[in-house]
Design a protein around this motif. Structure first.
Motif, PDB file in Angstrom:
ATOM      1  N   ASP A 157      60.700   1.141  -6.995  1.00  0.00           N
ATOM      2  CA  ASP A 157      60.650   2.608  -6.947  1.00  0.00           C
ATOM      3  C   ASP A 157      60.112   3.126  -5.627  1.00  0.00           C
ATOM      4  O   ASP A 157      60.112   4.346  -5.397  1.00  0.00           O
ATOM      5  N   TYR A 158      59.648   2.233  -4.762  1.00  0.00           N
ATOM      6  CA  TYR A 158      59.012   2.656  -3.522  1.00  0.00           C
ATOM      7  C   TYR A 158      59.845   2.313  -2.283  1.00  0.00           C
ATOM      8  O   TYR A 158      59.334   2.338  -1.168  1.00  0.00           O
ATOM      9  N   PHE A 159      61.115   1.978  -2.510  1.00  0.00           N
ATOM     10  CA  PHE A 159      62.075   1.757  -1.425  1.00  0.00           C
ATOM     11  C   PHE A 159      63.242   2.698  -1.690  1.00  0.00           C
ATOM     12  O   PHE A 159      64.162   2.376  -2.423  1.00  0.00           O
ATOM     13  N   GLY A 160      63.185   3.882  -1.082  1.00  0.00           N
ATOM     14  CA  GLY A 160      64.094   4.946  -1.487  1.00  0.00           C
ATOM     15  C   GLY A 160      65.220   5.261  -0.527  1.00  0.00           C
ATOM     16  O   GLY A 160      65.926   6.251  -0.723  1.00  0.00           O
ATOM     17  N   HIS A 161      65.425   4.448   0.502  1.00  0.00           N
ATOM     18  CA  HIS A 161      66.509   4.745   1.446  1.00  0.00           C
ATOM     19  C   HIS A 161      67.420   3.530   1.583  1.00  0.00           C
ATOM     20  O   HIS A 161      67.106   2.440   1.091  1.00  0.00           O
ATOM     21  N   SER A 162      68.552   3.723   2.237  1.00  0.00           N
ATOM     22  CA  SER A 162      69.478   2.619   2.460  1.00  0.00           C
ATOM     23  C   SER A 162      68.855   1.570   3.371  1.00  0.00           C
ATOM     24  O   SER A 162      67.953   1.861   4.160  1.00  0.00           O
ATOM     25  N   LEU A 163      69.373   0.348   3.291  1.00  0.00           N
ATOM     26  CA  LEU A 163      68.822  -0.743   4.077  1.00  0.00           C
ATOM     27  C   LEU A 163      69.085  -0.575   5.566  1.00  0.00           C
ATOM     28  O   LEU A 163      68.278  -0.998   6.397  1.00  0.00           O
ATOM     29  N   GLY A 164      70.213   0.038   5.925  1.00  0.00           N
ATOM     30  CA  GLY A 164      70.504   0.138   7.349  1.00  0.00           C
ATOM     31  C   GLY A 164      71.729   0.977   7.652  1.00  0.00           C
ATOM     32  O   GLY A 164      72.336   1.577   6.754  1.00  0.00           O
ATOM     33  N   HIS A 165      72.101   0.995   8.922  1.00  0.00           N
ATOM     34  CA  HIS A 165      73.191   1.843   9.399  1.00  0.00           C
ATOM     35  C   HIS A 165      73.684   1.309  10.734  1.00  0.00           C
ATOM     36  O   HIS A 165      73.005   0.530  11.402  1.00  0.00           O
ATOM     37  N   GLY A 166      74.857   1.760  11.121  1.00  0.00           N
ATOM     38  CA  GLY A 166      75.382   1.414  12.423  1.00  0.00           C
ATOM     39  C   GLY A 166      74.656   2.175  13.532  1.00  0.00           C
ATOM     40  O   GLY A 166      74.058   3.219  13.298  1.00  0.00           O
ATOM     41  N   VAL A 167      74.705   1.613  14.741  1.00  0.00           N
ATOM     42  CA  VAL A 167      74.109   2.250  15.923  1.00  0.00           C
ATOM     43  C   VAL A 167      75.085   2.110  17.079  1.00  0.00           C
ATOM     44  O   VAL A 167      75.730   1.066  17.236  1.00  0.00           O
ATOM     45  N   GLY A 168      75.187   3.139  17.891  1.00  0.00           N
ATOM     46  CA  GLY A 168      76.066   3.088  19.059  1.00  0.00           C
ATOM     47  C   GLY A 168      75.806   4.277  19.949  1.00  0.00           C
ATOM     48  O   GLY A 168      74.707   4.453  20.465  1.00  0.00           O
ATOM     49  N   LEU A 169      76.815   5.112  20.128  1.00  0.00           N
ATOM     50  CA  LEU A 169      76.635   6.348  20.884  1.00  0.00           C
ATOM     51  C   LEU A 169      75.709   7.307  20.147  1.00  0.00           C
ATOM     52  O   LEU A 169      75.094   8.180  20.757  1.00  0.00           O
ATOM     53  N   ALA A 170      75.614   7.154  18.846  1.00  0.00           N
ATOM     54  CA  ALA A 170      74.657   7.895  18.025  1.00  0.00           C
ATOM     55  C   ALA A 170      73.697   6.902  17.377  1.00  0.00           C
ATOM     56  O   ALA A 170      74.037   5.726  17.186  1.00  0.00           O
ATOM     57  N   THR A 171      72.514   7.374  17.019  1.00  0.00           N
ATOM     58  CA  THR A 171      71.538   6.493  16.383  1.00  0.00           C
ATOM     59  C   THR A 171      71.984   6.109  14.983  1.00  0.00           C
ATOM     60  O   THR A 171      71.729   4.986  14.528  1.00  0.00           O
ATOM     61  N   HIS A 172      72.624   7.046  14.285  1.00  0.00           N
ATOM     62  CA  HIS A 172      73.132   6.770  12.944  1.00  0.00           C
ATOM     63  C   HIS A 172      74.640   6.961  12.946  1.00  0.00           C
ATOM     64  O   HIS A 172      75.126   8.076  13.155  1.00  0.00           O
ATOM     65  N   GLU A 173      75.371   5.875  12.774  1.00  0.00           N
ATOM     66  CA  GLU A 173      76.814   5.957  12.614  1.00  0.00           C
ATOM     67  C   GLU A 173      77.275   4.877  11.647  1.00  0.00           C
ATOM     68  O   GLU A 173      76.460   4.120  11.110  1.00  0.00           O
ATOM     69  N   ARG A 174      78.537   4.829  11.388  1.00  0.00           N
ATOM     70  CA  ARG A 174      79.051   3.835  10.450  1.00  0.00           C
ATOM     71  C   ARG A 174      79.029   2.436  11.071  1.00  0.00           C
ATOM     72  O   ARG A 174      79.058   2.327  12.291  1.00  0.00           O
ATOM     73  N   PRO A 175      78.930   1.395  10.216  1.00  0.00           N
ATOM     74  CA  PRO A 175      78.893   1.421   8.756  1.00  0.00           C
ATOM     75  C   PRO A 175      77.474   1.649   8.224  1.00  0.00           C
ATOM     76  O   PRO A 175      76.494   1.429   8.935  1.00  0.00           O
ATOM     77  N   ARG A 176      77.400   2.045   6.982  1.00  0.00           N
ATOM     78  CA  ARG A 176      76.119   2.208   6.312  1.00  0.00           C
ATOM     79  C   ARG A 176      75.875   0.999   5.418  1.00  0.00           C
ATOM     80  O   ARG A 176      76.780   0.562   4.696  1.00  0.00           O
ATOM     81  N   LEU A 177      74.660   0.450   5.468  1.00  0.00           N
ATOM     82  CA  LEU A 177      74.282  -0.635   4.568  1.00  0.00           C
ATOM     83  C   LEU A 177      73.465  -0.034   3.437  1.00  0.00           C
ATOM     84  O   LEU A 177      72.247   0.146   3.569  1.00  0.00           O
ATOM     85  N   GLY A 178      74.133   0.316   2.364  1.00  0.00           N
ATOM     86  CA  GLY A 178      73.460   0.955   1.242  1.00  0.00           C
ATOM     87  C   GLY A 178      73.937   0.387  -0.079  1.00  0.00           C
ATOM     88  O   GLY A 178      74.781  -0.514  -0.127  1.00  0.00           O
ATOM     89  N   PRO A 179      73.408   0.910  -1.175  1.00  0.00           N
ATOM     90  CA  PRO A 179      73.775   0.388  -2.495  1.00  0.00           C
ATOM     91  C   PRO A 179      75.136   0.856  -2.995  1.00  0.00           C
ATOM     92  O   PRO A 179      75.618   0.379  -4.019  1.00  0.00           O
ATOM     93  N   GLN A 180      75.767   1.792  -2.286  1.00  0.00           N
ATOM     94  CA  GLN A 180      77.062   2.332  -2.699  1.00  0.00           C
ATOM     95  C   GLN A 180      78.049   2.290  -1.538  1.00  0.00           C
ATOM     96  O   GLN A 180      77.680   2.007  -0.397  1.00  0.00           O
ATOM     97  N   LYS A 181      79.330   2.551  -1.847  1.00  0.00           N
ATOM     98  CA  LYS A 181      80.399   2.618  -0.846  1.00  0.00           C
ATOM     99  C   LYS A 181      80.445   1.359   0.026  1.00  0.00           C
ATOM    100  O   LYS A 181      80.136   1.403   1.228  1.00  0.00           O
ATOM    101  N   PRO A 182      80.819   0.226  -0.559  1.00  0.00           N
ATOM    102  CA  PRO A 182      80.817  -1.030   0.197  1.00  0.00           C
ATOM    103  C   PRO A 182      81.781  -1.010   1.385  1.00  0.00           C
ATOM    104  O   PRO A 182      82.878  -0.468   1.315  1.00  0.00           O
ATOM    105  N   VAL A 183      81.316  -1.623   2.464  1.00  0.00           N
ATOM    106  CA  VAL A 183      82.112  -1.822   3.669  1.00  0.00           C
ATOM    107  C   VAL A 183      82.049  -3.305   3.991  1.00  0.00           C
ATOM    108  O   VAL A 183      80.988  -3.929   3.904  1.00  0.00           O
ATOM    109  N   THR A 184      83.194  -3.886   4.355  1.00  0.00           N
ATOM    110  CA  THR A 184      83.205  -5.298   4.734  1.00  0.00           C
ATOM    111  C   THR A 184      82.745  -5.442   6.177  1.00  0.00           C
ATOM    112  O   THR A 184      83.335  -4.851   7.088  1.00  0.00           O
ATOM    113  N   LEU A 185      81.684  -6.213   6.378  1.00  0.00           N
ATOM    114  CA  LEU A 185      81.176  -6.411   7.735  1.00  0.00           C
ATOM    115  C   LEU A 185      82.187  -7.182   8.571  1.00  0.00           C
ATOM    116  O   LEU A 185      82.858  -8.084   8.077  1.00  0.00           O
ATOM    117  N   GLN A 186      82.271  -6.806   9.859  1.00  0.00           N
ATOM    118  CA  GLN A 186      83.186  -7.469  10.780  1.00  0.00           C
ATOM    119  C   GLN A 186      82.450  -7.811  12.071  1.00  0.00           C
ATOM    120  O   GLN A 186      81.466  -7.156  12.436  1.00  0.00           O
TER     121      GLN A 186
END
Length: 232
Positions: A158-187
């Protein structure tokens, strides 16, 4: 955004340069953190060193959060003075030639209370376990679940309330998202963060974040600063 998910070699080189600069800055700042200094003072020092080191800018406003403030994942630096034995979370990044980095370390001045050594150990174990899953062909939800299930198994789900991670590039937060929903296949060539955390309201929290490149041989860590503890 689809095109930006997989980085070219030159983009990875710039992301690594950004992460190397930020690692050097933390290497200079962390040894100078001492009781009585304020969160704002440390954030200002980070920005100064970033400018002096050749960064175009910070990738985002630095988070320097001590004591109870470290229980807030998106805390802003305040005039609070840092004390011994409490967590101090540094979530920082710079931008070099357009490319960002993102990394988090949680440090302590003197031996922390047992409660914090325990959650630190759990967060670090969750991060290392999740990193082992960062491989081409693995679903992003599997990486997230690896860390989340470990934290939940220790009683802190109950004390870990955000996604595990996210993509980084030209923006600090971009795709892909490493979260519990909307699976993306890592490449191969994706650059993502792995940043589990445990946040105890009104007490404090721990977050640890690496930025890595997905490769066939496993994750290549770009955020080389090594301010980690081996609490048993």
């Amino acid at each position: 955004e689809d095109m930006r998910e997989i980085k070219e070699r030159e983009e990875i080189r710039l992301l690594e340069a950004s992460a190397d600069l930020m690692s050097r800055i933390l290497g200079a700042v962390i040894p100078r953190i001492e009781p009585g200094r304020t969160e704002k003072e440390i954030a200002w020092e980070i920005e100064n060193l970033a400018r002096e080191g050749g960064a175009e800018s910070l990738a985002f406003p630095s988070i320097v959060a001590s004591g109870p403030n470290s229980a807030l994942p998106h805390a802003e630096p305040t005039s609070r003075k840092i004390r011994t034995r409490e967590p101090v979370t540094l979530d920082v990044g710079v931008r070099v030639k357009g490319y960002c980095c993102d990394m988090t370390r949680t440090i302590f001045l003197d031996q922390p209370r047992r409660e914090f050594t325990r959650i630190y150990r759990i967060v670090r174990e969750a991060q290392l376990a999740a990193l082992e899953k960062v491989l081409p062909g693995v679903e992003s939800t599997v990486v997230d679940a690896t860390a989340r299930d470990l934290i939940k198994g220790e009683g802190f789900g109950d004390y870990f309330g955000h996604s595990l991670g996210h993509g980084v590039g030209l923006a600090t937060h971009e795709r892909p998202r490493l979260g519990p929903q909307k699976p993306v296949t890592l490449q191969e060539g994706m650059v993502v963060t792995v940043e589990p955390g445990i946040y105890l309201p009104r007490k404090g929290g721990v977050r640890l974040e690496h930025m890595v490149v997905v490769t066939k041989a496993g994750p290549r860590i770009l955020t080389k600063d090594n301010h980690f503890y081996d609490f048993q």
